[in-house]
Enzyme design. Structure first.
Site, PDB file in Angstrom:
ATOM      1  CD  GLU A 264      -2.729   1.015  -0.089  1.00  0.00           C
ATOM      2  OE1 GLU A 264      -2.965   0.152  -0.691  1.00  0.00           O
ATOM      3  OE2 GLU A 264      -3.582   2.271  -0.176  1.00  0.00           O
ATOM      4  CD  GLU A 294       0.885   9.344  -2.986  1.00  0.00           C
ATOM      5  OE1 GLU A 294       1.822   9.596  -3.500  1.00  0.00           O
ATOM      6  OE2 GLU A 294       0.414  10.419  -2.326  1.00  0.00           O
ATOM      7  CG  ASP A 435      -4.970   2.635   5.218  1.00  0.00           C
ATOM      8  OD1 ASP A 435      -4.440   3.112   4.058  1.00  0.00           O
ATOM      9  OD2 ASP A 435      -4.926   3.385   6.298  1.00  0.00           O
TER      10      ASP A 435
HETATM   11  P1  AMP Z   1      -6.801   7.987   0.846  1.00  0.00           P
HETATM   12  O1  AMP Z   1      -6.587   9.180   0.164  1.00  0.00           O
HETATM   13  O2  AMP Z   1      -5.887   7.034   0.422  1.00  0.00           O
HETATM   14  O3  AMP Z   1      -7.177   7.913   2.426  1.00  0.00           O
HETATM   15  O4  AMP Z   1      -8.259   7.499   0.270  1.00  0.00           O
HETATM   16  C1  AMP Z   1      -9.538   7.973   0.329  1.00  0.00           C
HETATM   17  C2  AMP Z   1     -10.318   7.346  -0.369  1.00  0.00           C
HETATM   18  O5  AMP Z   1     -11.421   6.845   0.417  1.00  0.00           O
HETATM   19  C3  AMP Z   1     -11.216   8.104  -1.517  1.00  0.00           C
HETATM   20  O6  AMP Z   1     -10.202   7.640  -2.781  1.00  0.00           O
HETATM   21  C4  AMP Z   1     -12.358   7.567  -1.677  1.00  0.00           C
HETATM   22  O7  AMP Z   1     -12.285   6.242  -2.732  1.00  0.00           O
HETATM   23  C5  AMP Z   1     -12.741   6.818  -0.242  1.00  0.00           C
HETATM   24  N1  AMP Z   1     -13.595   7.999   0.092  1.00  0.00           N
HETATM   25  C6  AMP Z   1     -13.079   9.413   0.548  1.00  0.00           C
HETATM   26  N2  AMP Z   1     -14.153  10.183   1.110  1.00  0.00           N
HETATM   27  C7  AMP Z   1     -15.641   9.190   1.016  1.00  0.00           C
HETATM   28  C8  AMP Z   1     -16.708   9.281   1.678  1.00  0.00           C
HETATM   29  N3  AMP Z   1     -17.216  10.382   2.212  1.00  0.00           N
HETATM   30  N4  AMP Z   1     -17.502   8.306   1.384  1.00  0.00           N
HETATM   31  C9  AMP Z   1     -16.907   7.277   0.964  1.00  0.00           C
HETATM   32  N5  AMP Z   1     -15.514   6.969   0.287  1.00  0.00           N
HETATM   33  C10 AMP Z   1     -14.819   7.989   0.587  1.00  0.00           C
END
Ligand code: AMP
Length: 455
Positions: A264, A294, A435
């Site tokens: 990851e 990324e 994650d």
């Molecule tokens: P990360 O930036 O790696 O923590 O990934 C965040 C990911 O979580 C995003 O790419 C979305 O796919 C998902 N996500 C973000 N906000 C929401 C939300 N409000 N509801 C559901 N999934 C979300």
């Protein structure tokens, strides 16, 4: 398929920390702006500090994150700033953080067969943040034998604790920077992660000889935390030293059985370190997961700067797909998973044993799990998954998917699948969603491979 995934045993390492969460309020920002002054802040924003050495670096990067609404992580490198933060903010919540910590609690709560979690440091306070379930275990060496105990029985007195401060911000928050009125476009989080010498990313020497045995008894490994490696240490060791060990760890896990390994990938601000992590580790793992910001950084580090710039500037799906293909080819990955706010994508080679339909269903599980976590704040039982099923798929993602279908005709040598995300309007928390997506995607992918006898 989640039922099938639950039959798996998963190993996860290396990063575990305490997340101290602040729910940011407009008041916090107003105070910081008046404390430091518009001009000083703007100047530092232009300089774009890549690490936090003094409070102004933090204020500048925080405001940049709020302006774009992008999830951001910046390392805190000056240990003396703890007091400054503690005097300016009260923490609303302390919970398990770090990818290995979040993923192990998630999979254990979902009743996976066995979840082995490893971190080279394990303080008592940290150990108590693991869910209290018998399927969650930590490897120890006692009398030259490998034994497993619940983390709360395995901690070491005197181990350091890593605390990351997380500032959660809400869409719609407004504040003024001089004459500019800033409105936060998306809910998200700003992570200020501690990077101190005492926290290493490695497997301790006593456990390393047992990695092949662990590898034999698991269905897959999820490794993360490499962003915590430092370029140089005061004892003379450097990133190359820790990356060499990290490579050996993967090879040891795979020595007796070709166990699938997912890496990851989290944000690495330092370009040199980012490049080292990619070149050293990507070729050794089977699967990589990352978020949208990324992929551009990774391509940039690999020398595809024009494509990276295009992704930064226009954020077009065609470019992301192209970048993904380059990455799985150059690094010979089995599968690459990219999650963005509106969609999640898999890119594999054409000969991947899973059909596009199966790959899609793996992504469906991933987004449903993340939606459940966003809605409930945490996933405590397998039943909680259902909360995600009531969250609608976002409409913008549907639109992206249509554009993608048109672009896709040109992808003969690959399988590329994409689904819109289920997006919770007012998430309880956005920490750990990426994650959660990656853990859900990789484990359901493994479960399907296993069902086909390909694992
Ligand atoms: P990360 O930036 O790696 O923590 O990934 C965040 C990911 O979580 C995003 O790419 C979305 O796919 C998902 N996500 C973000 N906000 C929401 C939300 N409000 N509801 C559901 N999934 C979300």
């Amino acid at each position: 398929m989640l039922e099938k995934a639950r039959e798996l045993s998963i190993y996860t390492a290396y990063n575990i920390n305490v997340d101290a969460i602040v729910y940011l309020k407009e008041e916090h920002i107003k105070k910081l702006v008046s404390e430091f002054g518009e001009d000083t802040i703007r100047k530092r924003m232009d300089e774009y500090p890549r690490e936090v050495n003094e409070p102004l670096d933090f204020v500048a990067r925080l405001i940049l994150a709020l302006k774009t609404g992008k999830p951001t992580a910046v390392p805190l490198v000056n240990e003396e700033l703890h007091a400054w933060f503690d005097s300016r903010f009260e923490y609303d919540l302390e919970r398990m953080g770090g990818q290995a910590g979040i993923i192990s609690n998630l999979l254990a709560s979902l009743d996976f067969r066995r979840v082995i979690v490893y971190s080279p440091i394990l303080a008592e306070k940290q150990a108590r943040m693991f869910v209290n379930k018998p399927n969650l275990i930590y490897p120890l060496v006692e009398d030259e034998n490998l034994v497993f105990k619940h983390p709360s029985e395995a901690y070491r007195e005197g181990d350091p604790i890593k605390i990351n401060r997380i500032f959660e911000f809400r869409k719609g928050m407004k504040f003024k920077l001089g004459n500019e009125l800033i409105e936060v476009p998306f809910s998200g989080r700003f992570i200020l992660s501690s990077r101190f010498e005492s926290i290493k990313i490695e497997t301790r020497d006593d456990l390393r000889p047992f990695l092949p045995e662990i590898g034999e008894n698991i269905d897959g490994a999820i490794l993360s935390g490499y962003q915590g490696i430092k370029l140089r240490y005061s004892d003379g060791k450097d990133a190359n030293y820790y990356l060499k060990r990290a490579k050996e760890d993967i090879m040891l896990l795979k020595r007796n059985r070709d166990v699938k390994v997912h890496l990851e990938f989290a944000s690495i601000q330092n370009r040199e370190l980012r490049k080292k992590v990619i070149y050293n580790l990507f070729p050794l793992v089977d699967s990589v997961g990352m978020d949208e910001s990324e992929i551009a950084h990774v391509l940039n580090a690999l020398g595809y700067s024009q494509l990276a710039d295009r992704i930064f500037t226009y954020n077009r799906i065609e470019d992301t797909v192209l970048g993904g293909k380059i990455l799985i080819d150059d690094m010979n990955l089995e599968v690459l998973q990219i999650h963005t706010i509106y969609y999640i994508m898999y890119i594999t080679h054409k000969d991947n044993p899973l059909s596009e339909k199966e790959l899609r269903s793996s992504l469906e599980i991933a987004t449903t799990l993340a939606a459940a976590r966003a809605k409930l704040g945490d996933i405590k039982t397998p039943e909680d998954f259902k909360a995600g099923l009531t969250v609608p798929y976002n409409e913008r993602g549907e639109f992206v998917k249509l554009r993608f279908e048109e672009a896709k005709r040109r992808t003969r040598e690959y399988k590329v699948v994409i689904i819109p995300t289920r997006l919770v309007k007012n998430p309880v928390s956005t920490v750990g969603l990426g994650d959660t997506i990656s853990a859900g995607a990789f484990t359901s992918y493994l479960a399907m491979l296993k069902e086909k006898g390909k694992l």
